[in-house]
Design an enzyme around this catalytic site. Structure first.
Site: not given
Length: 482
Positions: A225, A259
């Site tokens: 991720e 993110c």
């Protein structure tokens, strides 16, 4: 990633990792498939760990950041972790059931097919510092629901939280079920070199590549991720005021250290002044004092200096830099970095060359939607795109022409909060999905099982010596499938 200083074979850290891994592997082999009751008990233990240590968790995260908004920790981390546990506990029995699959009864009469989700074994998790609780516990929900054991390495910027979890977790789980590890710096290579049955990493693309290379030596499958430059696109039909309100929230939450944060925004040409004006108003309304507790600090001096240098680079190359907190003096000692907008950002600027990961928002303009598509597609595939439009055709235009890990329409980032949607990147923004059913499946071996019926056509018609009846039988089978 630099070579670790502890690389000698007798390193105490490496030995601790190896010892704990072997203990978890032995425990898995002794009880490889925990039943529903045990998995449910594990999820409830996770929930108790969070509930019974709530104040200490909030304090530890705040101390690691220097200042972390308490509300943001409660909402984005504790609430989200509890929500994930609640959802998994409610749906777990259905996830665990064998899944029947179709059988070609003309070829295999009386046979049956099914897929059995079974635990992989020992799963490693490498956690970043920006949401250290959520990004350790959210994967753990899926890992434990799937019946696995887990070793979790925290970030070197989350040492107080790591110390707390190391100290408290044994009250809820044996070490051969779940273990947390502190990282004073440089321990990632030793951890990722363990022969896990699966390894999950959340963090930067550069480190993700190193983790994947390390895992590849053991053929350990990985879920990565990562991040990327996730853009927002404001269509001409969408109110600029509403878009600014939502995008500003998505850029200032955790001081932009997310993110999934909006990395930059495209607005219709001529709308940039209105967008800037709304953002100025929002700063005054939401953060009358950016040195207050509601506005989170930048995690460390290195990150603060990187953001400051990126602004200076943009100014030097001709961009217009707007300090939205003009008139306030940010506390440099607390690493408070004021939200900024950047107009006329060009592709050669540092802000546009890498993920910003902070409260700086380049505002770009466009005339035709294809300009936006071409600009995004010229770079790596982002973790998300955020089209703001009430026109289904415009929405679908961007979804069809820009590949990304996920999409949130008319609100940034909140697709990650949908437990029934998988979350993950694509290309440079990551690989693999977790959350919900997809997370359970990600940390399971979906094991196919074929069971032959009372009669076997293969044994009856397809054994040598092959006769003309065998040939006729095969010809018939081919004819039926044409």
């Amino acid at each position: 990633m630099n070579a670790p200083a502890f690389s000698s074979p007798d390193s105490p850290v490496r030995a601790e990792f190896q010892s704990r891994f072997e203990a978890q592997r032995a425990a898995y082999l002794a009880a490889p498939e925990p039943d529903h009751a045990q998995r449910l008990a594990d999820l409830k233990a996770l929930s108790r760990l969070l509930s019974e240590n709530r104040a200490a968790i909030v304090a530890a995260i705040n101390a690691d950041f220097g200042n972390r908004s308490e509300f943001e920790t409660l909402f984005t981390e504790l609430f989200s972790a509890h929500a994930a546990i609640h959802d998994a506990a409610r749906r777990l029995r259905g996830w665990m059931k064998p899944r029947r699959r179709r059988v070609d009864l003309l070829t295999f009469p009386g046979a049956s097919n099914r897929v059995i989700p079974q635990p992989l074994g020992v799963v490693g998790v490498i956690v970043p510092w920006n949401f250290p609780l959520l990004l350790s516990f959210s994967p753990l929900v899926d890992i434990l629901a799937a019946g696995n054991r887990a070793m979790v390495k925290m970030s070197e910027n989350s040492r107080r939280l790591a110390e707390l979890l190391i100290r408290t977790t044994p009250k809820y789980f044996p070490e051969d079920k779940l273990s947390f590890f502190d990282d004073p710096g440089g321990l990632g290579p030793a951890f990722s070199s363990l022969p896990f049955d699966h390894l999950m990493f959340t963090g930067s693309g550069a480190t993700g590549r190193a983790v994947m290379a390390s895992a590849a030596r053991n053929l350990t499958p990985v879920t990565l991720e990562l991040g990327g430059k996730s853009p927002a696109i404001v269509a001409p039909d969408f109110p600029i005021k509403t878009a600014a309100e939502r995008i500003f929230w998505g850029k200032t939450l955790n001081a932009g250290q997310v993110c999934l944060a909006v990395d930059h925004v495209f607005v219709p040409r001529g709308a940039e002044s209105e967008f800037v004006a709304h953002c100025r108003r929002l700063l005054v309304k939401r953060y009358p004092d950016i040195n207050g507790q509601d506005y989170t600090s930048i995690i460390d001096q290195k990150s603060y200096d990187r953001l400051d240098a990126a602004l200076e680079d943009a100014r030097a190359k001709g961009a217009t830099v707007i300090d939205l907190a003009e008139g306030q003096k940010a506390d440099v000692r607390m690493r408070k970095f004021a939200p900024h907008l950047v107009l006329n950002a060009s592709a050669d600027m540092e802000l546009m060359r890498r993920e910003i990961f902070g409260p700086i928002l380049p505002v770009r303009t466009y005339g035709e939607p294809q300009e936006v598509v071409d600009s995004i597609n010229a770079g790596d595939r982002p973790l998300a795109i955020y089209p703001f439009t009430r026109n289904p055709a415009a929405r679908d235009f961007y979804i069809a022409r820009v590949m990304s890990g996920g999409v949130a329409v008319n609100e940034p980032m909140l697709h990650i909060a949908q437990r029934d949607l998988p979350f993950g990147g694509v290309g440079a923004s990551g690989m693999g999905h977790y959350h919900g059913r997809e997370g359970f499946d990600r940390f399971s071996k979906l094991r196919p099982v074929f069971e032959q019926g009372p009669l076997s056509p293969v044994q009856t018609f397809l054994q040598p010596p092959y006769s003309r009846w065998s040939r006729r039988f095969v010809d018939l089978m081919i004819a039926m499938k044409r």
